[in-house]
Design a protein around this motif. Structure first.
Motif, PDB file in Angstrom:
ATOM      1  N   ALA A   1       0.836  -1.208   0.000  1.00  0.00           N
ATOM      2  CA  ALA A   1       0.000   0.000   0.000  1.00  0.00           C
ATOM      3  C   ALA A   1       0.867   1.253   0.000  1.00  0.00           C
ATOM      4  CB  ALA A   1      -0.923  -0.007   1.220  1.00  0.00           C
ATOM      5  N   LEU A   2       1.964   1.221   0.778  1.00  0.00           N
ATOM      6  CA  LEU A   2       2.872   2.371   0.820  1.00  0.00           C
ATOM      7  C   LEU A   2       3.513   2.589  -0.548  1.00  0.00           C
ATOM      8  CD1 LEU A   2       4.224   4.510   2.628  1.00  0.00           C
ATOM      9  CD2 LEU A   2       6.011   2.842   3.121  1.00  0.00           C
ATOM     10  N   PHE A   3       3.906   1.495  -1.198  1.00  0.00           N
ATOM     11  CA  PHE A   3       4.507   1.600  -2.530  1.00  0.00           C
ATOM     12  C   PHE A   3       3.488   2.140  -3.540  1.00  0.00           C
ATOM     13  CE2 PHE A   3       6.381  -0.199  -6.480  1.00  0.00           C
ATOM     14  CZ  PHE A   3       7.648   0.386  -6.364  1.00  0.00           C
ATOM     15  N   ALA A   4       2.236   1.708  -3.415  1.00  0.00           N
ATOM     16  CA  ALA A   4       1.187   2.212  -4.307  1.00  0.00           C
ATOM     17  C   ALA A   4       0.950   3.704  -4.086  1.00  0.00           C
ATOM     18  CB  ALA A   4      -0.104   1.430  -4.085  1.00  0.00           C
ATOM     19  N   LEU A   5       1.043   4.157  -2.840  1.00  0.00           N
ATOM     20  CA  LEU A   5       0.898   5.584  -2.557  1.00  0.00           C
ATOM     21  C   LEU A   5       1.995   6.395  -3.236  1.00  0.00           C
ATOM     22  CD1 LEU A   5      -0.129   5.827   1.214  1.00  0.00           C
ATOM     23  CD2 LEU A   5      -1.362   6.758  -0.745  1.00  0.00           C
ATOM     24  N   LEU A   6       3.212   5.833  -3.266  1.00  0.00           N
ATOM     25  CA  LEU A   6       4.308   6.534  -3.921  1.00  0.00           C
ATOM     26  C   LEU A   6       4.067   6.677  -5.421  1.00  0.00           C
ATOM     27  CD1 LEU A   6       7.571   5.136  -2.277  1.00  0.00           C
ATOM     28  CD2 LEU A   6       6.733   7.469  -2.203  1.00  0.00           C
TER      29      LEU A   6
ATOM     30  N   SER B   1       1.109   6.764  -6.878  1.00  0.00           N
ATOM     31  CA  SER B   1      -0.148   7.437  -7.213  1.00  0.00           C
ATOM     32  C   SER B   1       0.038   8.816  -7.851  1.00  0.00           C
ATOM     33  CB  SER B   1      -1.040   7.549  -5.960  1.00  0.00           C
ATOM     34  OG  SER B   1      -0.389   8.279  -4.939  1.00  0.00           O
ATOM     35  N   PRO B   2       1.074   9.631  -7.480  1.00  0.00           N
ATOM     36  CA  PRO B   2       1.220  10.928  -8.168  1.00  0.00           C
ATOM     37  C   PRO B   2       1.490  10.799  -9.656  1.00  0.00           C
ATOM     38  CG  PRO B   2       2.451  10.933  -6.104  1.00  0.00           C
ATOM     39  CD  PRO B   2       1.994   9.529  -6.343  1.00  0.00           C
ATOM     40  N   LEU B   3       1.987   9.630 -10.080  1.00  0.00           N
ATOM     41  CA  LEU B   3       2.206   9.429 -11.513  1.00  0.00           C
ATOM     42  C   LEU B   3       0.890   9.275 -12.261  1.00  0.00           C
ATOM     43  CD1 LEU B   3       5.206   6.921 -11.410  1.00  0.00           C
ATOM     44  CD2 LEU B   3       5.290   9.389 -11.833  1.00  0.00           C
ATOM     45  N   LEU B   4      -0.167   8.877 -11.543  1.00  0.00           N
ATOM     46  CA  LEU B   4      -1.452   8.598 -12.180  1.00  0.00           C
ATOM     47  C   LEU B   4      -2.426   9.764 -12.077  1.00  0.00           C
ATOM     48  CD1 LEU B   4      -1.881   4.921 -10.897  1.00  0.00           C
ATOM     49  CD2 LEU B   4      -0.912   5.694 -13.077  1.00  0.00           C
ATOM     50  N   PHE B   5      -2.420  10.452 -10.923  1.00  0.00           N
ATOM     51  CA  PHE B   5      -3.327  11.588 -10.760  1.00  0.00           C
ATOM     52  C   PHE B   5      -2.783  12.498  -9.672  1.00  0.00           C
ATOM     53  CE2 PHE B   5      -4.957   7.823  -8.594  1.00  0.00           C
ATOM     54  CZ  PHE B   5      -4.963   8.224  -7.265  1.00  0.00           C
ATOM     55  N   ASP B   6      -3.217  13.768  -9.711  1.00  0.00           N
ATOM     56  CA  ASP B   6      -2.791  14.780  -8.757  1.00  0.00           C
ATOM     57  C   ASP B   6      -3.842  14.889  -7.660  1.00  0.00           C
ATOM     58  OD1 ASP B   6      -1.803  16.876  -7.345  1.00  0.00           O
ATOM     59  OD2 ASP B   6      -1.655  18.264  -9.023  1.00  0.00           O
ATOM     60  N   LEU B   7      -3.469  14.467  -6.445  1.00  0.00           N
ATOM     61  CA  LEU B   7      -4.421  14.475  -5.337  1.00  0.00           C
ATOM     62  C   LEU B   7      -4.633  15.867  -4.759  1.00  0.00           C
ATOM     63  CD1 LEU B   7      -3.288  11.253  -3.436  1.00  0.00           C
ATOM     64  CD2 LEU B   7      -5.341  11.563  -4.815  1.00  0.00           C
ATOM     65  N   ARG B   8      -3.784  16.826  -5.144  1.00  0.00           N
ATOM     66  CA  ARG B   8      -3.927  18.162  -4.561  1.00  0.00           C
ATOM     67  C   ARG B   8      -5.116  18.919  -5.144  1.00  0.00           C
ATOM     68  NH1 ARG B   8       1.954  20.273  -5.857  1.00  0.00           N
ATOM     69  NH2 ARG B   8       1.305  19.278  -7.814  1.00  0.00           N
ATOM     70  N   ALA B   9      -5.420  18.660  -6.397  1.00  0.00           N
ATOM     71  CA  ALA B   9      -6.533  19.388  -7.022  1.00  0.00           C
ATOM     72  C   ALA B   9      -7.081  18.560  -8.179  1.00  0.00           C
ATOM     73  CB  ALA B   9      -6.056  20.751  -7.533  1.00  0.00           C
TER      74      ALA B   9
ATOM     75  N   ALA C   1      -8.826  15.847  -8.191  1.00  0.00           N
ATOM     76  CA  ALA C   1      -8.974  14.400  -8.026  1.00  0.00           C
ATOM     77  C   ALA C   1     -10.447  14.060  -7.797  1.00  0.00           C
ATOM     78  CB  ALA C   1      -8.133  13.913  -6.865  1.00  0.00           C
ATOM     79  N   THR C   2     -10.859  12.926  -8.315  1.00  0.00           N
ATOM     80  CA  THR C   2     -12.235  12.479  -8.119  1.00  0.00           C
ATOM     81  C   THR C   2     -12.405  11.895  -6.723  1.00  0.00           C
ATOM     82  OG1 THR C   2     -11.799  10.260  -8.940  1.00  0.00           O
ATOM     83  CG2 THR C   2     -12.367  11.946 -10.576  1.00  0.00           C
ATOM     84  N   THR C   3     -13.683  11.701  -6.353  1.00  0.00           N
ATOM     85  CA  THR C   3     -13.968  11.109  -5.050  1.00  0.00           C
ATOM     86  C   THR C   3     -13.371   9.709  -4.946  1.00  0.00           C
ATOM     87  OG1 THR C   3     -16.031  12.363  -4.975  1.00  0.00           O
ATOM     88  CG2 THR C   3     -15.802  10.514  -3.443  1.00  0.00           C
ATOM     89  N   LEU C   4     -13.424   8.955  -6.033  1.00  0.00           N
ATOM     90  CA  LEU C   4     -12.861   7.602  -6.043  1.00  0.00           C
ATOM     91  C   LEU C   4     -11.357   7.627  -5.819  1.00  0.00           C
ATOM     92  CD1 LEU C   4     -13.140   4.557  -6.481  1.00  0.00           C
ATOM     93  CD2 LEU C   4     -12.933   4.968  -8.946  1.00  0.00           C
ATOM     94  N   GLN C   5     -10.663   8.544  -6.503  1.00  0.00           N
ATOM     95  CA  GLN C   5      -9.215   8.648  -6.347  1.00  0.00           C
ATOM     96  C   GLN C   5      -8.838   9.053  -4.923  1.00  0.00           C
ATOM     97  OE1 GLN C   5      -8.541  11.499  -9.432  1.00  0.00           O
ATOM     98  NE2 GLN C   5      -8.183   9.962 -11.024  1.00  0.00           N
ATOM     99  N   THR C   6      -9.560  10.021  -4.384  1.00  0.00           N
ATOM    100  CA  THR C   6      -9.283  10.455  -3.011  1.00  0.00           C
ATOM    101  C   THR C   6      -9.564   9.328  -2.029  1.00  0.00           C
ATOM    102  OG1 THR C   6      -9.938  12.688  -3.648  1.00  0.00           O
ATOM    103  CG2 THR C   6      -9.792  12.212  -1.290  1.00  0.00           C
ATOM    104  N   GLY C   7     -10.671   8.610  -2.239  1.00  0.00           N
ATOM    105  CA  GLY C   7     -11.003   7.498  -1.349  1.00  0.00           C
ATOM    106  C   GLY C   7      -9.947   6.401  -1.405  1.00  0.00           C
ATOM    107  N   MET C   8      -9.430   6.103  -2.594  1.00  0.00           N
ATOM    108  CA  MET C   8      -8.366   5.102  -2.721  1.00  0.00           C
ATOM    109  C   MET C   8      -7.114   5.539  -1.964  1.00  0.00           C
ATOM    110  SD  MET C   8      -8.698   4.002  -6.731  1.00  0.00           S
ATOM    111  CE  MET C   8      -7.096   3.199  -6.644  1.00  0.00           C
ATOM    112  N   ALA C   9      -6.783   6.824  -2.058  1.00  0.00           N
ATOM    113  CA  ALA C   9      -5.603   7.327  -1.361  1.00  0.00           C
ATOM    114  C   ALA C   9      -5.776   7.198   0.156  1.00  0.00           C
ATOM    115  CB  ALA C   9      -5.340   8.776  -1.749  1.00  0.00           C
ATOM    116  N   TYR C  10      -6.969   7.554   0.656  1.00  0.00           N
ATOM    117  CA  TYR C  10      -7.230   7.422   2.094  1.00  0.00           C
ATOM    118  C   TYR C  10      -7.157   5.953   2.526  1.00  0.00           C
ATOM    119  CZ  TYR C  10      -8.586  12.275   2.978  1.00  0.00           C
ATOM    120  OH  TYR C  10      -8.586  13.634   3.135  1.00  0.00           O
ATOM    121  N   ALA C  11      -7.726   5.064   1.720  1.00  0.00           N
ATOM    122  CA  ALA C  11      -7.710   3.640   2.068  1.00  0.00           C
ATOM    123  C   ALA C  11      -6.285   3.095   2.112  1.00  0.00           C
ATOM    124  CB  ALA C  11      -8.554   2.850   1.060  1.00  0.00           C
TER     125      ALA C  11
END
Length: 524
Positions: free
Chosen positions: A311-316, A318-326, A328-338
């Protein structure tokens, strides 16, 4: 009187050097000499006491202001290194590499170099690497008929690779000091929107020379095996066979951690401080996975830690796939929180397992001691440098370097020789905090490239760990070496590697693109 004023800054260095040789603590020696010469300067009308009154706020500001946040990476990288040392990663790597290369002449020496490089990229702590490999490898190499000089020199040299292969504590400290010196030099030239040199630049610049150094070490082992086969014999094939499952189990986890930390810095996904935090969490997960902690359900604990690491590696990534700062969809944000929650649960489980075995306490204690040492030396060196500058030391050093024959090249040669000689007696931390802030601005104003200079200094400081009589790597190895290995044998074994180091410094000096090409490719 004018001669006395001119020589006063040099007298500071002489006094500090004499006190250090008497065995006084480094930080208090630097601060004490600084205060003593501040009083002398005050009596002679050369020093304004206002600087001492403002010094505490200056220290607090330097450490806490945003452009010094890089210093937070120091305890995080130290924690990462100590935690990996306690997880027995070196022992597993040495066993696996020994089984892979041991049947070749010089194979154990090659294994030591490769493991030293891997530990350098994952721990970066010279003392821990040398002691660990000395305890594990030296008896085996001697038992297999290796020359005591070759065996001890190989271990000491491989242990110092942590100074040049990123992520390295010396590169973090050098990057901090060079960044300040570069900004100061540009302001002195009237450039009030200065360029910056970052720790990431130094990491990228040191990577190619560091890997080249590993390759030359391996070539040296091969050369000794060919020219002096009795000094590095092979292990009979019937006594050893390669276990690929064991090799991959020992190799893949640290490689993933190295890629996560170094790749996130070089790829621009994280600052060195953020990457150091990721490295510390990854080290906790790796150590927790390999320590059962007397758990009633070790399989569940291991599984949770493994899932958390993924999960930690996937978090690293994730910025390559989408920008969580602005945006981001609800699904993307929820995946990051999970993913964050899963990673946090795994870190908690790993800490519980490590606490039960006593590993966590030992790691926290060592991290606190090493980090405190670094920052206390920083405070003492800052006071020393402040008084040195107010007594006219900057002008004295600038005059001396500018009068050196050969211009910038001659001045650089003088600085490198001085740092090499100081390395016989002083630790890299002291040289970094005392010498670099004084000489670096002068060299920058003479047109020296900051990344190239940083890599040259890092290679020079690495050499200081191997230079007799006070090379720290030699002391570390002497403390764990068997009685039959004499100090003279350790010194003889280190000498060829010192020559290799000096040749590498000369190569980087002659071919600056070895240090500047990769940073330019990544960041320009």
């Amino acid at each position: 009187m004018d001669t006395l004023i001119f020589l006063l800054p040099f007298a500071m260095f002489v006094a500090a050097f004499a006190a250090l040789l008497r065995g006084f603590p480094v930080a208090f020696t630097l601060a004490g000499v600084g205060l003593a010469f501040a009083l002398i300067g005050l009596a002679m009308g050369l020093f304004d006491p206002f600087h001492l009154r403002a010094f505490p706020q200056r220290i607090y500001g330097n450490i806490m202001e945003m452009d010094k946040a890089i210093l937070v990476a120091v305890p995080l990288f130290v924690f990462m290194g100590v935690m990996l040392e306690k997880s027995r990663i070196a022992e597993q790597l040495l066993d696996a590499m020994g089984s892979l290369f041991g049947t070749l002449r010089g194979g154990l020496g090659i294994s030591v170099v490769i493991v030293g490089a891997l530990l350098a990229a994952s721990t970066g702590i010279v003392g821990a690497t040398v002691v660990t490999m000395g305890l594990l490898s030296l008896p085996t190499m001697l038992k297999r008929g290796y020359s005591p000089a070759l065996a001890s020199g190989s271990i000491a040299a491989a242990g110092t690779l942590g100074q040049i292969i990123p992520p390295s504590i010396v590169l973090v400290l050098l990057g901090d000091q060079l960044s300040s010196a570069y900004a100061e030099a540009q302001r002195a030239q009237g450039i009030f929107s200065p360029d910056i040199v970052s720790v990431g630049d130094l990491f990228a610049g040191a990577l190619v020379p560091g890997l080249l150094l590993v390759a030359v070490y391996v070539l040296y082992q091969i050369g000794v095996a060919i020219l002096r086969p009795t000094a590095s014999p092979a292990i009979p094939k019937e006594e050893m066979h390669a276990d690929w499952g064991k090799l991959l189990n020992a190799l893949i986890p640290p490689l993933i951690l190295i890629i996560a930390v170094l790749g996130s810095i070089l790829g621009g996904l994280a600052t060195p401080t953020e990457a150091a935090g990721v490295g510390a969490l990854g080290a906790i997960l790796l150590a927790g996975y390999r320590n059962s902690g007397a758990s009633t359900n070790p399989v569940f604990g291991k599984s949770l830690v493994l899932v958390s690491a993924l999960a930690l590696f996937a978090l690293l990534l994730s910025p390559l796939l989408f920008d969580l700062r602005a945006g981001a969809t609800t699904l993307q944000t929820g995946m990051a929180y999970a993913l964050s929650i899963i990673a946090a649960l795994g870190v908690l489980m790993a800490c519980i397992r490590l606490f039960r075995t006593g590993v966590l306490d030992a790691v926290m204690r060592s991290t606190a001691q090493i980090s405190a040492m670094v920052f206390v030396i920083l405070i003492g060196a800052s006071l020393f440098a402040l008084v040195f500058r107010e007594l006219g030391g900057d002008d004295t050093v600038r005059t001396a370097l500018e009068s050196a024959p050969g211009g910038a090249t001659g001045a650089l040669i003088v600085v490198m020789i001085v740092m090499f000689l100081l390395g016989f007696f002083l630790d890299f931390i002291e040289i970094t905090f005392v010498v670099v802030p004084i000489v670096a601005p002068v060299l920058f104003m003479m047109g020296v490239d900051p990344v190239w200079l940083g890599v040259m200094m890092a290679l020079n400081l690495q050499t200081s760990f191997l230079t007799p009589p006070f090379g720290f790597a030699l002391f570390y190895l002497r403390g764990v070496a068997p009685p039959e290995v004499s100090s003279a044998a350790i010194y003889r074994g280190a000498a060829p590697f010192v020559i290799i180091q000096l040749l590498m410094i000369a190569m980087v000096a002659a071919l600056p693109w070895l240090a500047t090409a990769l940073p330019g490719l990544l960041y320009d």
